[in-house]
Design an enzyme around this catalytic site. Structure first.
Site: not given
Ligand code: IFM
Length: 460
Positions: A76, A120, A165, A298, A300, A360
């Site tokens: 990606r 991005h 995002e 994504n 985290y 991600e």
């Protein structure tokens, strides 16, 4: 016991253009908002910029070879809008298109499926000068850009992501000012979020018209929220944060409306006028909620949320499980793998996307080469293993997770942190541009080869 994945499960890795490419003035690439932001004093922790980054613009054949040696099945990456349309709109730049075409062709040759992210965060500065994302015209410009790229690469690229995002684009870029373009305004943050989502909705049919047999989606960063205590105050604060962080993006995409509780909160705060969402025009919500083929998530960290209000006597005392520093990455983010399972199950139940990719997931740790050039990034291995287990649990519980992309292929420019945080499974020496595989890359190779992970596997 071994946790086995389906044969179709996609093992990948991810990067983005500004974070790795460098060559910021080559082949007619124009200035992006991040180039400009980096020149402003105090914006980047180490005073660095993306002018060279990992020099991927020149070293991409070597980077594909690295991916091949690791064994990833998909890559990606993002396309830099300022390389394709140096003026933001208008005449496409052939050299920019040719660069990504070569990259895609070589990836396919190496049997690595490309997943292309169109945006991005590197908006052409010329579009910022015309108002940027708070202005509706930027959404129109995005569709033009998406059309050009998909027309060129649509016959070869199987996965398309419109945006990466939207929360970060809106909140970090337009509310806190930590990211480019460094604006600090709640109304502009809300207008940005809307125009980014709108441009997604408008671009999806355009991409589909230029591609065949491809899958189109958007990538959101999601943070499961946990009240710091069983008190009503903290539950209320967790609801609010969840609304601002997660539902503000998922509800328009899947339900065609913004969450009413949060609209009311923004009105009460004065971030929205009493008349409400003036930037929403007729047909916008229908456009935004267009059906897509997958959702990229994504993940985290989680958020433990504490109310600012003092609980009254009826409420229980609030205990805040402060994460211990040993359980945090170099970003100060708590390692909490079960949050990934939790958010996957929640998205599956509340929004039911037909497919989910973890687009991600990863961690920053400084571990570097010893005298033999070995990099024992044991913490990263533990992080990856525990999160992959969490994905497997979610699949077992019914979530349609089709793939996992490790962030990141290599150490790179970590936005406002410059080069001070290393997320890669490949070490990069930013002076010589030498790359060294870390132990985590070797472990990822094993996981991919076995298509499985032990339910509590030991670190080799
Ligand atoms: O490096 C970023 C990436 O660009 C977007 N998602 C989060 C990563 C780590 O902060």
């Amino acid at each position: 016991m071994t946790m086995k994945f389906s044969e179709e499960f996609v093992w990948g890795t991810a990067t983005s253009s500004f974070q790795i490419e460098g060559a910021y003035q080559e082949d007619h690439r124009s200035e992006s908002i991040w180039d400009r932001f980096c020149t402003q004093k105090g914006t980047i922790a180490d005073g660095s910029d993306g002018s060279t980054a990992c020099d991927h613009y020149h070293l991409w054949p070597q980077d594909i070879a690295l991916m091949r040696s690791i064994g990833v099945r998909s890559y990606r990456f993002s396309v830099a809008w300022p390389r394709i349309l140096p003026a933001g709109t208008g005449k496409p730049n052939e050299a920019g298109l040719a660069f990504y075409e070569r990259l895609v062709d070589e990836l396919l040759e190496a049997d690595i499926q490309p997943m292309v992210t169109l945006y991005h965060w590197d908006l052409p500065q010329s579009l910022q000068d015309r108002g940027g994302w708070p202005h509706r015209d930027t959404a129109k410009a995005f569709v033009e850009y998406a059309h050009i790229v998909s027309r060129r690469l649509g016959d070869r690229v199987g996965y398309w992501v419109t945006h990466n995002e939207p929360w970060c684009i809106a909140t970090l870029g337009h509310l806190t000012g930590d990211h480019a373009p460094g604006i600090k305004s709640a109304p502009e943050m809300l207008a940005t979020a809307h125009h980014v989502l709108l441009s997604h909705g408008w671009a999806v049919p355009v991409i589909r018209s230029e591609t065949s047999n491809t899958k189109v989606g958007i990538v959101v960063n999601l943070t499961p929220t946990y009240p710091a205590s069983p008190s009503d105050y903290d539950a209320e604060a967790a609801r609010s944060l969840d609304g601002r962080f997660n539902r503000w993006y998922l509800d328009p995409l899947y339900k065609g409306k913004y969450p009413e509780d949060i609209v009311r909160e923004y009105q009460t705060q004065g971030d929205l006028p009493p008349t409400g969402l003036a930037f929403v025009k007729e047909g916008d919500m229908k456009a935004i909620s267009i059906k897509t083929d997958f959702l990229g998530i994504n993940y985290y960290f989680r958020a433990i949320v504490r109310s600012e209000k003092i609980p009254d006597e009826k409420n229980l005392p609030r205990e805040i499980p402060v994460p211990s520093p040993e359980n945090c990455t170099d970003m100060g983010w708590e390692v909490y793998p079960d949050g990934l399972r939790k958010i996957l199950m929640r998205v599956h139940h509340d929004y039911a996307p037909p497919a989910i990719y973890i687009t991600e997931n990863g961690c920053a740790y400084a571990a570097g080469p010893d005298s033999n050039d070995h990099i024992k990034d044991t913490q990263r291995i533990q992080y990856i293993e525990s999160h992959i287990r969490s994905v497997h649990k979610a699949i077992t519980e019914g979530a349609p997770v089709m793939g996992y992309y490790l962030w990141s292929l290599m150490d790179n420019f970590e936005w406002a942190f410059g080069y001070t945080k290393r997320f890669g499974m490949v070490w990069v020496d930013f002076t010589t541009q030498r790359r060294i595989l870390k132990a985590s890359a070797q472990r990822y190779t094993e996981i991919i080869r076995e298509n499985a992970i032990g339910d509590d596997s030991n670190i080799s």
